[in-house]
Structure formats: structure tokens, C-alpha cells
Design a protein around this motif. Sequence first.
Motif, PDB file in Angstrom:
ATOM      1  N   LEU A   1       0.872  -1.171   0.000  1.00  0.00           N
ATOM      2  CA  LEU A   1       0.000   0.000   0.000  1.00  0.00           C
ATOM      3  C   LEU A   1       0.909   1.220   0.000  1.00  0.00           C
ATOM      4  O   LEU A   1       1.663   1.431   0.949  1.00  0.00           O
ATOM      5  CB  LEU A   1      -0.928   0.005   1.214  1.00  0.00           C
ATOM      6  CG  LEU A   1      -2.019   1.084   1.227  1.00  0.00           C
ATOM      7  CD1 LEU A   1      -3.231   0.611   2.029  1.00  0.00           C
ATOM      8  CD2 LEU A   1      -1.516   2.413   1.789  1.00  0.00           C
ATOM      9  N   ASP A   2       0.842   1.984  -1.057  1.00  0.00           N
ATOM     10  CA  ASP A   2       1.715   3.144  -1.249  1.00  0.00           C
ATOM     11  C   ASP A   2       0.899   4.400  -0.957  1.00  0.00           C
ATOM     12  O   ASP A   2       0.111   4.859  -1.792  1.00  0.00           O
ATOM     13  CB  ASP A   2       2.230   3.147  -2.686  1.00  0.00           C
ATOM     14  CG  ASP A   2       3.367   4.128  -2.901  1.00  0.00           C
ATOM     15  OD1 ASP A   2       3.739   4.831  -1.956  1.00  0.00           O
ATOM     16  OD2 ASP A   2       3.893   4.168  -4.038  1.00  0.00           O
ATOM     17  N   PHE A   3       1.087   4.970   0.238  1.00  0.00           N
ATOM     18  CA  PHE A   3       0.315   6.138   0.646  1.00  0.00           C
ATOM     19  C   PHE A   3       0.945   7.397   0.053  1.00  0.00           C
ATOM     20  O   PHE A   3       2.082   7.735   0.351  1.00  0.00           O
ATOM     21  CB  PHE A   3       0.258   6.254   2.171  1.00  0.00           C
ATOM     22  CG  PHE A   3      -0.624   7.371   2.644  1.00  0.00           C
ATOM     23  CD1 PHE A   3      -1.991   7.198   2.709  1.00  0.00           C
ATOM     24  CD2 PHE A   3      -0.080   8.594   2.987  1.00  0.00           C
ATOM     25  CE1 PHE A   3      -2.817   8.244   3.118  1.00  0.00           C
ATOM     26  CE2 PHE A   3      -0.889   9.637   3.398  1.00  0.00           C
ATOM     27  CZ  PHE A   3      -2.267   9.465   3.459  1.00  0.00           C
TER      28      PHE A   3
ATOM     29  N   ASP B   1      -8.535  -3.573   1.525  1.00  0.00           N
ATOM     30  CA  ASP B   1      -9.474  -4.637   1.173  1.00  0.00           C
ATOM     31  C   ASP B   1      -9.106  -5.264  -0.167  1.00  0.00           C
ATOM     32  O   ASP B   1      -9.208  -6.484  -0.342  1.00  0.00           O
ATOM     33  CB  ASP B   1     -10.901  -4.096   1.110  1.00  0.00           C
ATOM     34  CG  ASP B   1     -11.469  -3.782   2.487  1.00  0.00           C
ATOM     35  OD1 ASP B   1     -10.890  -4.249   3.494  1.00  0.00           O
ATOM     36  OD2 ASP B   1     -12.473  -3.060   2.559  1.00  0.00           O
ATOM     37  N   TRP B   2      -8.693  -4.444  -1.117  1.00  0.00           N
ATOM     38  CA  TRP B   2      -8.309  -4.984  -2.425  1.00  0.00           C
ATOM     39  C   TRP B   2      -7.039  -5.826  -2.325  1.00  0.00           C
ATOM     40  O   TRP B   2      -6.929  -6.885  -2.952  1.00  0.00           O
ATOM     41  CB  TRP B   2      -8.105  -3.849  -3.430  1.00  0.00           C
ATOM     42  CG  TRP B   2      -7.646  -4.332  -4.773  1.00  0.00           C
ATOM     43  CD1 TRP B   2      -8.382  -5.031  -5.688  1.00  0.00           C
ATOM     44  CD2 TRP B   2      -6.339  -4.184  -5.341  1.00  0.00           C
ATOM     45  NE1 TRP B   2      -7.614  -5.326  -6.800  1.00  0.00           N
ATOM     46  CE2 TRP B   2      -6.354  -4.808  -6.605  1.00  0.00           C
ATOM     47  CE3 TRP B   2      -5.164  -3.571  -4.904  1.00  0.00           C
ATOM     48  CZ2 TRP B   2      -5.238  -4.843  -7.447  1.00  0.00           C
ATOM     49  CZ3 TRP B   2      -4.051  -3.600  -5.727  1.00  0.00           C
ATOM     50  CH2 TRP B   2      -4.089  -4.233  -6.985  1.00  0.00           C
ATOM     51  N   LEU B   3      -6.085  -5.380  -1.520  1.00  0.00           N
ATOM     52  CA  LEU B   3      -4.824  -6.116  -1.395  1.00  0.00           C
ATOM     53  C   LEU B   3      -4.981  -7.410  -0.600  1.00  0.00           C
ATOM     54  O   LEU B   3      -4.289  -8.392  -0.856  1.00  0.00           O
ATOM     55  CB  LEU B   3      -3.772  -5.241  -0.703  1.00  0.00           C
ATOM     56  CG  LEU B   3      -3.188  -4.078  -1.504  1.00  0.00           C
ATOM     57  CD1 LEU B   3      -2.318  -3.214  -0.601  1.00  0.00           C
ATOM     58  CD2 LEU B   3      -2.393  -4.571  -2.705  1.00  0.00           C
ATOM     59  N   GLY B   4      -5.876  -7.404   0.392  1.00  0.00           N
ATOM     60  CA  GLY B   4      -5.906  -8.523   1.339  1.00  0.00           C
ATOM     61  C   GLY B   4      -4.826  -8.294   2.377  1.00  0.00           C
ATOM     62  O   GLY B   4      -4.763  -7.239   3.001  1.00  0.00           O
ATOM     63  N   ASP B   5      -3.946  -9.256   2.594  1.00  0.00           N
ATOM     64  CA  ASP B   5      -2.807  -9.051   3.489  1.00  0.00           C
ATOM     65  C   ASP B   5      -1.879  -7.986   2.906  1.00  0.00           C
ATOM     66  O   ASP B   5      -1.591  -7.992   1.705  1.00  0.00           O
ATOM     67  CB  ASP B   5      -2.020 -10.348   3.681  1.00  0.00           C
ATOM     68  CG  ASP B   5      -2.794 -11.379   4.473  1.00  0.00           C
ATOM     69  OD1 ASP B   5      -3.724 -10.980   5.205  1.00  0.00           O
ATOM     70  OD2 ASP B   5      -2.502 -12.581   4.336  1.00  0.00           O
TER      71      ASP B   5
ATOM     72  N   PRO C   1      -0.301  -3.963   8.565  1.00  0.00           N
ATOM     73  CA  PRO C   1       0.753  -4.344   7.621  1.00  0.00           C
ATOM     74  C   PRO C   1       1.899  -5.043   8.343  1.00  0.00           C
ATOM     75  O   PRO C   1       2.073  -4.887   9.555  1.00  0.00           O
ATOM     76  CB  PRO C   1       1.206  -3.000   7.055  1.00  0.00           C
ATOM     77  CG  PRO C   1       0.954  -2.031   8.166  1.00  0.00           C
ATOM     78  CD  PRO C   1      -0.313  -2.513   8.814  1.00  0.00           C
ATOM     79  N   ARG C   2       2.696  -5.770   7.590  1.00  0.00           N
ATOM     80  CA  ARG C   2       3.842  -6.460   8.191  1.00  0.00           C
ATOM     81  C   ARG C   2       4.998  -5.504   8.489  1.00  0.00           C
ATOM     82  O   ARG C   2       5.849  -5.807   9.316  1.00  0.00           O
ATOM     83  CB  ARG C   2       4.296  -7.596   7.277  1.00  0.00           C
ATOM     84  CG  ARG C   2       3.286  -8.739   7.222  1.00  0.00           C
ATOM     85  CD  ARG C   2       3.768  -9.908   6.385  1.00  0.00           C
ATOM     86  NE  ARG C   2       2.847 -11.028   6.494  1.00  0.00           N
ATOM     87  CZ  ARG C   2       1.748 -11.170   5.777  1.00  0.00           C
ATOM     88  NH1 ARG C   2       1.435 -10.255   4.862  1.00  0.00           N
ATOM     89  NH2 ARG C   2       0.947 -12.200   5.933  1.00  0.00           N
ATOM     90  N   LYS C   3       5.012  -4.365   7.842  1.00  0.00           N
ATOM     91  CA  LYS C   3       5.953  -3.303   8.206  1.00  0.00           C
ATOM     92  C   LYS C   3       5.499  -1.997   7.562  1.00  0.00           C
ATOM     93  O   LYS C   3       4.715  -1.996   6.595  1.00  0.00           O
ATOM     94  CB  LYS C   3       7.391  -3.632   7.795  1.00  0.00           C
ATOM     95  CG  LYS C   3       7.623  -3.838   6.314  1.00  0.00           C
ATOM     96  CD  LYS C   3       9.091  -4.206   6.077  1.00  0.00           C
ATOM     97  CE  LYS C   3       9.312  -4.606   4.617  1.00  0.00           C
ATOM     98  NZ  LYS C   3      10.731  -4.989   4.368  1.00  0.00           N
ATOM     99  N   LEU C   4       5.982  -0.887   8.121  1.00  0.00           N
ATOM    100  CA  LEU C   4       5.728   0.438   7.581  1.00  0.00           C
ATOM    101  C   LEU C   4       7.056   1.139   7.369  1.00  0.00           C
ATOM    102  O   LEU C   4       7.921   1.115   8.252  1.00  0.00           O
ATOM    103  CB  LEU C   4       4.865   1.283   8.525  1.00  0.00           C
ATOM    104  CG  LEU C   4       3.483   0.758   8.913  1.00  0.00           C
ATOM    105  CD1 LEU C   4       3.555   0.056  10.276  1.00  0.00           C
ATOM    106  CD2 LEU C   4       2.471   1.902   8.974  1.00  0.00           C
TER     107      LEU C   4
END
Length: 219
Positions: A53-55, A106-110, A138-141
Motif C-alpha cells: 500500500l503506497d500512501f 481490502d483490495w490487497l488482502g494481506d 501491515p507487516r511493516k511500515l
Amino acid sequence: MSLIQRLRRRLFPPREAIEGYESEELVDIIFRKTIAFQGEEDWPLVTGLRTVLDFGGGAGVHYKTAQRQLPDIRWAVVETPAMVRRAKKLSTDSLRFFEQIGEAADWLGDVDLVHSNGAIQYVPDPVETIRSLCAIAPRKLVWHRVPISDGEARREVQTSYLSDNGPGQVSSPTEKLVRYKRTWIPEQAFIEAHEGYRMVERSPDPGEHGTHQFRFVPS
């Protein structure tokens, strides 16, 4: 930028100004630059990832680099409504654009990674936005170019040239200034907003003087 271009800017500064990131002119130049951008050779950060996810990821410029390494990576960009409307033309099965964090997640899932480069300081409430990003687990930020304040939040108006926005160079219309409201985020508030996460990396960001880069993982 050449010496002649710098002198021209100094002697003949732009008279017109664009306010904020919703400007169609600003969106257009970022969009066209992203299409022309060829990507970098290597990006160790994305090695082994499946979903990002690229904010504040513009028209998908970071995806173009990641996709060269990982053709199957799935990438969700969260952006302003104006950018999403324009960038949707670039959507694929692996790249999508969203206005809301929850819709992107939601689109990405995990979500393997939340990535943000020079964006969080331009939202109305940076701390609440960070909390929303952490809430999708997320698994990391990873954050780049974050202006950090030692004390209270400090707000200012930042100015840039229209042609300096976006990656690389393309032909541009008459030069204009772009003004944005930017927040210097209090250090303690920034760290504490990452509920359920711990900071494992922090350093001055080489991409912009006075800003910092961070990495957080689940605690």
C-alpha cells in the motif's frame, strides 16, 4: 537543472500560483512524468514482497520500479481524489488507485508493506492517518522524507515550482508556483501513533534536508 534555467527562475519568477494537491495542472504534470519514467535498476526494499500500500504514491511511480523486479507484485496507491481520477487510466490487475485506506487494504488482502515517501505531512491530520494505516495490520511500515518537530506540531506553507513536481522531466506549460500546507509532526506523537508497532530504524533522509526516514515492524 542547468545554470541558465536557475538564472531564468531567479530573474523571472512565476507570477501565478497553484494551491494544494487537487490542482488539475499539478496532477497532469505528475501523471505525464510518471508515464515517461523508466524506473530504477534495483530497489532492495521490495525484495520478496507480494503486496504494497503506497500512501501518497502519485500515479504509481514507485510501482514502476518495483514491478521491474517483481512482475507479479500487487500495488495499491492511496491518493487525492484528483490524482485517483486521472491515474485510474493506468490501472491494471496489479496496480490500483484508491481515495480511502480501507478500500486499498481490502483490495490487497494481506498488506506486506505500507510505503510512504514525502506524503504524510500534507494530510489534514497526520497522526490520525498513521493510526489508520497501522489499523490495517501491515507487516511493516516504511516512511521517507518525514518532517519531525522536537516540540509541538508546526504548520507552514511550502512552495515549489510546478515543473519540479513528479519524477524526471517532461515539457510543461508556463511555469507556476505550487503552494502546499505542510505539518512538522511532533516526534513523540509520530512514534506513539504506531500502536502495536516498534521502530527499528530511524535516520536523516538523504532525499530532503531536515526530514527523517523510519521503519516500523509489529511489536
